[in-house]
Design a protein around this motif. Sequence first.
Motif, PDB file in Angstrom:
ATOM      1  N   LEU A 145       2.767   5.731  -6.100  1.00 45.91           N
ATOM      2  CA  LEU A 145       2.604   5.589  -7.547  1.00 45.91           C
ATOM      3  C   LEU A 145       1.308   6.200  -8.078  1.00 45.91           C
ATOM      4  O   LEU A 145       1.257   6.661  -9.223  1.00 45.91           O
ATOM      5  CB  LEU A 145       2.653   4.103  -7.931  1.00 45.91           C
ATOM      6  CG  LEU A 145       4.010   3.395  -7.801  1.00 45.91           C
ATOM      7  CD1 LEU A 145       3.854   1.913  -8.060  1.00 45.91           C
ATOM      8  CD2 LEU A 145       5.027   4.004  -8.766  1.00 45.91           C
ATOM      9  N   THR A 146       0.266   6.179  -7.251  1.00 47.18           N
ATOM     10  CA  THR A 146      -1.034   6.641  -7.737  1.00 47.18           C
ATOM     11  C   THR A 146      -1.808   7.372  -6.651  1.00 47.18           C
ATOM     12  O   THR A 146      -1.607   7.105  -5.453  1.00 47.18           O
ATOM     13  CB  THR A 146      -1.881   5.460  -8.248  1.00 47.18           C
ATOM     14  OG1 THR A 146      -3.164   5.939  -8.659  1.00 47.18           O
ATOM     15  CG2 THR A 146      -2.093   4.419  -7.165  1.00 47.18           C
ATOM     16  N   ILE A 159      -6.912   1.866  -4.277  1.00 47.33           N
ATOM     17  CA  ILE A 159      -5.804   1.035  -3.790  1.00 47.33           C
ATOM     18  C   ILE A 159      -6.190   0.181  -2.587  1.00 47.33           C
ATOM     19  O   ILE A 159      -5.656  -0.915  -2.395  1.00 47.33           O
ATOM     20  CB  ILE A 159      -4.566   1.893  -3.446  1.00 47.33           C
ATOM     21  CG1 ILE A 159      -4.899   2.931  -2.372  1.00 47.33           C
ATOM     22  CG2 ILE A 159      -4.001   2.558  -4.679  1.00 47.33           C
ATOM     23  CD1 ILE A 159      -3.681   3.695  -1.891  1.00 47.33           C
ATOM     24  N   TYR A 160      -7.140   0.671  -1.774  1.00 47.59           N
ATOM     25  CA  TYR A 160      -7.492  -0.080  -0.567  1.00 47.59           C
ATOM     26  C   TYR A 160      -8.362  -1.308  -0.858  1.00 47.59           C
ATOM     27  O   TYR A 160      -8.570  -2.141   0.029  1.00 47.59           O
ATOM     28  CB  TYR A 160      -8.174   0.840   0.447  1.00 47.59           C
ATOM     29  CG  TYR A 160      -7.246   1.931   0.926  1.00 47.59           C
ATOM     30  CD1 TYR A 160      -6.177   1.653   1.768  1.00 47.59           C
ATOM     31  CD2 TYR A 160      -7.409   3.253   0.508  1.00 47.59           C
ATOM     32  CE1 TYR A 160      -5.304   2.639   2.190  1.00 47.59           C
ATOM     33  CE2 TYR A 160      -6.541   4.259   0.925  1.00 47.59           C
ATOM     34  CZ  TYR A 160      -5.485   3.946   1.762  1.00 47.59           C
ATOM     35  OH  TYR A 160      -4.610   4.928   2.168  1.00 47.59           O
ATOM     36  N   THR A 161      -8.842  -1.436  -2.092  1.00 46.94           N
ATOM     37  CA  THR A 161      -9.572  -2.666  -2.454  1.00 46.94           C
ATOM     38  C   THR A 161      -8.631  -3.858  -2.462  1.00 46.94           C
ATOM     39  O   THR A 161      -9.072  -5.007  -2.344  1.00 46.94           O
ATOM     40  CB  THR A 161     -10.234  -2.523  -3.831  1.00 46.94           C
ATOM     41  OG1 THR A 161      -9.225  -2.269  -4.826  1.00 46.94           O
ATOM     42  CG2 THR A 161     -11.245  -1.388  -3.860  1.00 46.94           C
ATOM     43  N   ILE A 162      -7.328  -3.596  -2.593  1.00 48.84           N
ATOM     44  CA  ILE A 162      -6.326  -4.670  -2.573  1.00 48.84           C
ATOM     45  C   ILE A 162      -6.356  -5.414  -1.241  1.00 48.84           C
ATOM     46  O   ILE A 162      -6.026  -6.600  -1.170  1.00 48.84           O
ATOM     47  CB  ILE A 162      -4.921  -4.084  -2.828  1.00 48.84           C
ATOM     48  CG1 ILE A 162      -4.861  -3.453  -4.223  1.00 48.84           C
ATOM     49  CG2 ILE A 162      -3.829  -5.134  -2.665  1.00 48.84           C
ATOM     50  CD1 ILE A 162      -3.640  -2.609  -4.471  1.00 48.84           C
ATOM     51  N   LEU A 163      -6.789  -4.728  -0.195  1.00 53.07           N
ATOM     52  CA  LEU A 163      -6.843  -5.358   1.128  1.00 53.07           C
ATOM     53  C   LEU A 163      -7.868  -6.484   1.191  1.00 53.07           C
ATOM     54  O   LEU A 163      -7.834  -7.310   2.101  1.00 53.07           O
ATOM     55  CB  LEU A 163      -7.158  -4.307   2.196  1.00 53.07           C
ATOM     56  CG  LEU A 163      -6.108  -3.207   2.396  1.00 53.07           C
ATOM     57  CD1 LEU A 163      -6.549  -2.234   3.477  1.00 53.07           C
ATOM     58  CD2 LEU A 163      -4.747  -3.810   2.742  1.00 53.07           C
ATOM     59  N   ILE A 218       0.838  -1.209   0.000  1.00 52.96           N
ATOM     60  CA  ILE A 218       0.000   0.000   0.000  1.00 52.96           C
ATOM     61  C   ILE A 218       0.870   1.255   0.000  1.00 52.96           C
ATOM     62  O   ILE A 218       0.551   2.248  -0.678  1.00 52.96           O
ATOM     63  CB  ILE A 218      -0.959   0.006   1.210  1.00 52.96           C
ATOM     64  CG1 ILE A 218      -1.952  -1.150   1.120  1.00 52.96           C
ATOM     65  CG2 ILE A 218      -1.712   1.336   1.302  1.00 52.96           C
ATOM     66  CD1 ILE A 218      -2.909  -1.074  -0.043  1.00 52.96           C
ATOM     67  N   THR A 219       1.989   1.218   0.749  1.00 61.26           N
ATOM     68  CA  THR A 219       2.913   2.357   0.768  1.00 61.26           C
ATOM     69  C   THR A 219       3.419   2.675  -0.636  1.00 61.26           C
ATOM     70  O   THR A 219       3.450   3.836  -1.061  1.00 61.26           O
ATOM     71  CB  THR A 219       4.116   2.065   1.692  1.00 61.26           C
ATOM     72  OG1 THR A 219       3.651   1.865   3.029  1.00 61.26           O
ATOM     73  CG2 THR A 219       5.101   3.230   1.683  1.00 61.26           C
ATOM     74  N   GLU A 220       3.807   1.631  -1.384  1.00 67.29           N
ATOM     75  CA  GLU A 220       4.301   1.832  -2.752  1.00 67.29           C
ATOM     76  C   GLU A 220       3.189   2.318  -3.673  1.00 67.29           C
ATOM     77  O   GLU A 220       3.414   3.181  -4.530  1.00 67.29           O
ATOM     78  CB  GLU A 220       4.894   0.524  -3.286  1.00 67.29           C
ATOM     79  CG  GLU A 220       6.145   0.060  -2.572  1.00 67.29           C
ATOM     80  CD  GLU A 220       7.279   1.069  -2.660  1.00 67.29           C
ATOM     81  OE1 GLU A 220       7.447   1.692  -3.734  1.00 67.29           O
ATOM     82  OE2 GLU A 220       7.988   1.250  -1.649  1.00 67.29           O
TER      83      GLU A 220
END
Length: 397
Positions: A364-365, A370-374, A358-360
């Motif tokens: 990048l964006t 991005i939090y859907t990756i969790l 998530i930090t990376e």
Amino acid sequence: MKQSKVILPVIVISQFCCTSLWFAGNGVINDLVLDFNLNISALGHLTSAVQFGFIIGTLVFAILTIADRFSPSKVFLFSALLGSLFNLGIIWEGNNLMSLLLLRFFTGFFLAGIYPVGMKIAADYYKKGLGKSLGFLVGALVVGTAFPHLLKEITDLYSWKSVVITTSSLAILGGSIMILMVPDGPYRMPKKQIDLSIFFSVFNNRKFRSVAFGYFGHMWELYAFWAFVPIMLKKYNLEHSQTVFNNVPVLSFLIIGIGGLSCVLSGYLAQKAGSKRTAFIALLLSCGCCLISPLLFNSEYESLFIAFLIFWGMVVIADSPLLSTLVAQNAPGEIKGTALTIVNCIGYSITIISIQFITEMIELTNSNTIYTILAIGPILGLIALKRKNKINIPNTE
């Protein structure tokens, strides 16, 4: 009998005091960035340093079967004293990023003798109603984890160093209370010898393996969510071009700390519905929060966004004490402490990957997706628990 009624509150208070070390760096991250000229990405790195230290610590504790070979209360005190010492090192004016990472690493290392050992102590006292007992215990972990955010606000008129000094003092207090008031439990089965094969052989048990994998999926989401709550709040402020939230530290404490209440509630619910079923529902709800998070980030209604984060803060941790209960129940009695430590070791290893990822992604964006990756972790955890339900009668407390 009278003594046993006091034991759980003492363990809970001690756990709260000592786990306040965990996010002490996060609570003062803005001050660390300014005083030591750090990059904003230091938040993820410092959090991961604690996690990595915890992983190595649990690995060492598990291989040496420390929680089962020695008095758990003595291990707890020793770890609390050393953890508080390394936490206190943050206030040294000569620190740089590397020294801060090392200090946070060793703080995490000795937390390995606090969190899983605290659960081991509870398991040595409570067989019936263990889920409820661990609900209080994990609830203490949650509030202790969130406490530095609140402490930062309370001590805002003073130097940020007061937060670090207070958390270290609390850890010393917690360790002292544990050693003075909690002797070895009646269900403790001490193991006399080191057995290096335990780390692998414990997973031969299919029931144990299934609940452990459910726990691993839960951990992918949990600490990444906790670590980035302040970032989520600040990002919402920026995107709406106004200071919607005037007090991010207090809101961060509320969103993370509310999970302590949900741990207690889930422990009571598990007595009616069963630990596996209750954990499954909580994991399913937190998975849903991950998936719909972009929609709420785009909401113009700040009260709805806050309500969503509070709900997420509740369900993201509600399954934790129940999954730990199932791990303890499906491990042999003489290695119960080591089994809990092993599962913690692997689970926290997973948190580093999700936090760093998530930090990376943040660098990048700017996308809110991005939090859907969790959701990846909860999905895999649900699959593991579902498979277990197919082959076993649902466990009830």
